[in-house]
Design a protein around this motif. Structure first.
Motif, short mmCIF file in Angstrom:
data_model
loop_
_atom_site.label_atom_id
_atom_site.label_comp_id
_atom_site.label_asym_id
_atom_site.label_seq_id
_atom_site.Cartn_x
_atom_site.Cartn_y
_atom_site.Cartn_z
N HIS A 177 67.02 85.22 55.45
CA HIS A 177 67.99 83.88 55.12
C HIS A 177 68.77 83.60 54.79
CE1 HIS A 177 63.37 82.22 57.06
NE2 HIS A 177 62.84 83.13 55.53
N PRO A 178 70.19 84.78 55.65
CA PRO A 178 70.96 84.48 54.98
C PRO A 178 71.36 82.63 54.71
CG PRO A 178 71.64 84.49 57.62
CD PRO A 178 70.15 84.34 57.28
N ASP A 179 71.41 81.78 54.95
CA ASP A 179 71.90 80.17 54.43
C ASP A 179 71.13 80.16 53.25
OD1 ASP A 179 69.32 80.13 55.72
OD2 ASP A 179 68.66 78.68 55.81
N ARG A 180 70.06 80.70 52.90
CA ARG A 180 69.30 80.01 51.18
C ARG A 180 70.15 80.93 50.24
NH1 ARG A 180 62.87 81.22 51.66
NH2 ARG A 180 62.09 79.37 53.44
N PHE A 181 71.02 82.08 50.62
CA PHE A 181 71.55 82.83 49.37
C PHE A 181 72.97 82.93 49.65
CE2 PHE A 181 67.17 84.66 50.50
CZ PHE A 181 67.38 84.72 49.52
N TYR A 182 73.46 83.16 50.73
CA TYR A 182 74.85 82.98 51.08
C TYR A 182 75.85 81.30 50.77
CZ TYR A 182 80.02 84.84 52.09
OH TYR A 182 80.60 84.92 52.36
N GLY A 183 76.85 81.07 49.84
CA GLY A 183 76.93 79.97 50.30
C GLY A 183 78.17 79.73 49.01
N ALA A 184 78.79 78.57 49.12
CA ALA A 184 79.13 78.18 47.43
C ALA A 184 78.38 77.73 46.90
CB ALA A 184 80.70 77.06 47.70
N GLY A 185 78.06 77.61 45.23
CA GLY A 185 76.87 77.27 44.47
C GLY A 185 75.70 78.34 44.55
N LYS A 186 75.51 79.41 45.29
CA LYS A 186 74.02 79.67 45.79
C LYS A 186 73.81 81.28 45.20
CE LYS A 186 73.62 77.07 49.94
NZ LYS A 186 72.89 77.20 51.49
N SER A 187 73.60 81.73 45.34
CA SER A 187 73.56 83.74 44.66
C SER A 187 74.58 84.32 44.85
CB SER A 187 72.23 84.48 45.44
OG SER A 187 70.59 83.44 45.17
N PHE A 188 75.14 84.54 46.39
CA PHE A 188 76.62 85.14 46.35
C PHE A 188 77.76 84.57 47.38
CE2 PHE A 188 74.41 87.09 49.45
CZ PHE A 188 75.65 87.87 50.05
N ALA A 189 79.01 84.92 47.40
CA ALA A 189 79.98 84.07 47.87
C ALA A 189 81.25 85.38 48.01
CB ALA A 189 80.39 82.70 47.72
N ILE A 190 81.96 85.53 48.62
CA ILE A 190 82.64 86.33 49.40
C ILE A 190 84.19 85.11 50.24
CG2 ILE A 190 83.89 88.37 50.43
CD1 ILE A 190 81.01 89.78 50.59
N TRP A 191 84.93 85.07 48.91
CA TRP A 191 86.53 85.02 48.90
C TRP A 191 87.79 85.95 49.81
CZ3 TRP A 191 83.20 82.82 45.46
CH2 TRP A 191 82.89 81.90 45.61
N THR A 192 88.95 85.39 50.47
CA THR A 192 90.06 86.11 50.48
C THR A 192 90.53 85.91 51.40
OG1 THR A 192 90.44 88.50 51.49
CG2 THR A 192 89.39 87.28 53.19
N GLU A 193 92.04 85.83 51.06
CA GLU A 193 93.15 85.23 51.08
C GLU A 193 93.21 84.98 52.16
OE1 GLU A 193 96.24 86.77 49.54
OE2 GLU A 193 95.95 86.38 47.73
N GLY A 194 93.21 84.50 53.33
CA GLY A 194 93.66 84.22 55.01
C GLY A 194 92.46 84.14 55.60
N TRP A 195 91.28 84.34 54.85
CA TRP A 195 90.26 84.23 56.05
C TRP A 195 88.77 83.21 55.22
CZ3 TRP A 195 84.99 87.96 53.48
CH2 TRP A 195 84.72 87.72 55.43
N GLY A 196 87.91 82.78 55.76
CA GLY A 196 87.61 81.86 55.44
C GLY A 196 85.93 81.79 54.62
N GLY A 197 85.78 83.40 55.09
CA GLY A 197 84.01 84.66 53.79
C GLY A 197 83.96 84.54 55.47
N LEU A 198 81.76 84.99 55.11
CA LEU A 198 81.47 85.44 55.83
C LEU A 198 80.80 84.15 56.68
CD1 LEU A 198 79.86 87.99 56.32
CD2 LEU A 198 77.64 87.39 54.77
#
Length: 292
Positions: free
Chosen positions: A271-292
């Motif tokens: 269930h990656p949608d439960r844990f990953y994303g803004a406001g959730k358990s963790f998220a990854i940001w980088t320049e020029g990349w929208g995320g996982l």
């Protein structure tokens, strides 16, 4: 002409008189109305006192001086001893009791008495007293036994399926869904604790909280590879934790998403949608990349 302040409660006795007496009273400049107002004032005092006596039966509407008596009646005991209660006959004593015997805690104690014997009450007590997230488990539901075909419990624990890796990852934890054999050792034994028995109930407590870190740079583990990073800026192999979600209702038993448990890889893969994303358990940001 004599006038009176407008107060419907003071004039209610006068309105019960026949009209002829009110007319004659007006001719005499309202002496009877003045007398009835004095009587009605005392009637209102008695009526208000009777109404307040009824409201004093309930902790929500009781006066401040009644709260210590209700607390003593239900056996309320403060978590920490902060001193002796004050006298309810003095203003200083009543102000002291509002601190030593809070109305909210007495009301919570009444709610605990009403829900006595329920599993969710164990979670609520631990959360209210210590502020720790808790999951209570009835271990008799995790016993492997032959069920009566006339009264099946399909939601009870089942025998182990070694092909189901997700359930195997939860063995002997607070969310263990598998059936166990009876353990005759006591759950409060000072030697070896035995969990799985008919009268046993366990309370799993998370004393460590999950704290949010936003905008932290990852650490490149160069000894492993140039594309390997750790979330800890110090390069530690530290686990991630679940950002707890509030339980929908007080009677709800805490699940993995409601406590600051360690983020499991199998749970995230399923269930990656439960844990990953803004406001959730963790998220990854980088320049020029929208995320996982």
């Amino acid at each position: 002409m004599k006038t009176f302040a407008t107060d419907p409660r003071l004039d209610r006795l006068n309105k019960l008189l026949p009209a002829v007496y009110r007319m004659r009273d007006a001719d005499e400049k309202y002496p009877l109305q003045a007398l009835l107002r004095i009587i009605a004032e005392q009637v209102n005092v008695v009526e208000d006192d009777v109404q307040q006596l009824y409201e004093d039966w309930f902790i929500e509407t009781a006066e401040d001086w009644v709260v210590p008596y209700i607390a003593d009646l239900i056996g309320y005991q403060p978590v920490s001893d902060a001193g002796q209660a004050g006298e309810v006959t003095t203003a200083e004593g009543r102000a002291l009791n509002r601190v030593l015997i809070p109305r909210r805690e007495v009301a919570n104690t009444i709610a605990y008495r009403r829900r006595k014997g329920t599993l969710a009450l164990l979670e609520l007590l631990a959360n209210d007293v210590a502020g720790w997230p808790v999951r209570a488990v009835e271990f008799f539901k995790l016993l492997g036994w032959n069920q009566n075909i006339n009264h099946l419990h399909l939601c009870r624990a089942q025998t182990t399926d070694i092909r189901c890796v997700g359930k195997l990852d939860l063995i002997d934890g607070p969310f263990d869904p598998l059936a166990h054999t009876v353990d005759v050792r006591r759950i409060n034994s000072h030697r070896t604790v035995g969990r799985y028995n008919i009268p046993s109930v366990g309370v799993f407590v998370w004393r460590l909280r999950s704290y949010s870190i936003t905008g932290s740079r990852p650490h490149c583990a160069e000894d492993v590879g140039p594309n390997c990073y750790t979330f800890s800026v110090l390069g530690q192999d530290a686990p991630l934790f679940v950002k707890p979600e509030p339980e929908p209702e007080p009677t709800h038993i805490a699940e993995e998403m409601n406590v600051p448990a360690t983020l499991r890889r199998l749970a995230f893969a399923k269930h990656p949608d439960r844990f990953y994303g803004a406001g959730k358990s963790f998220a990854i940001w980088t320049e020029g990349w929208g995320g996982l």
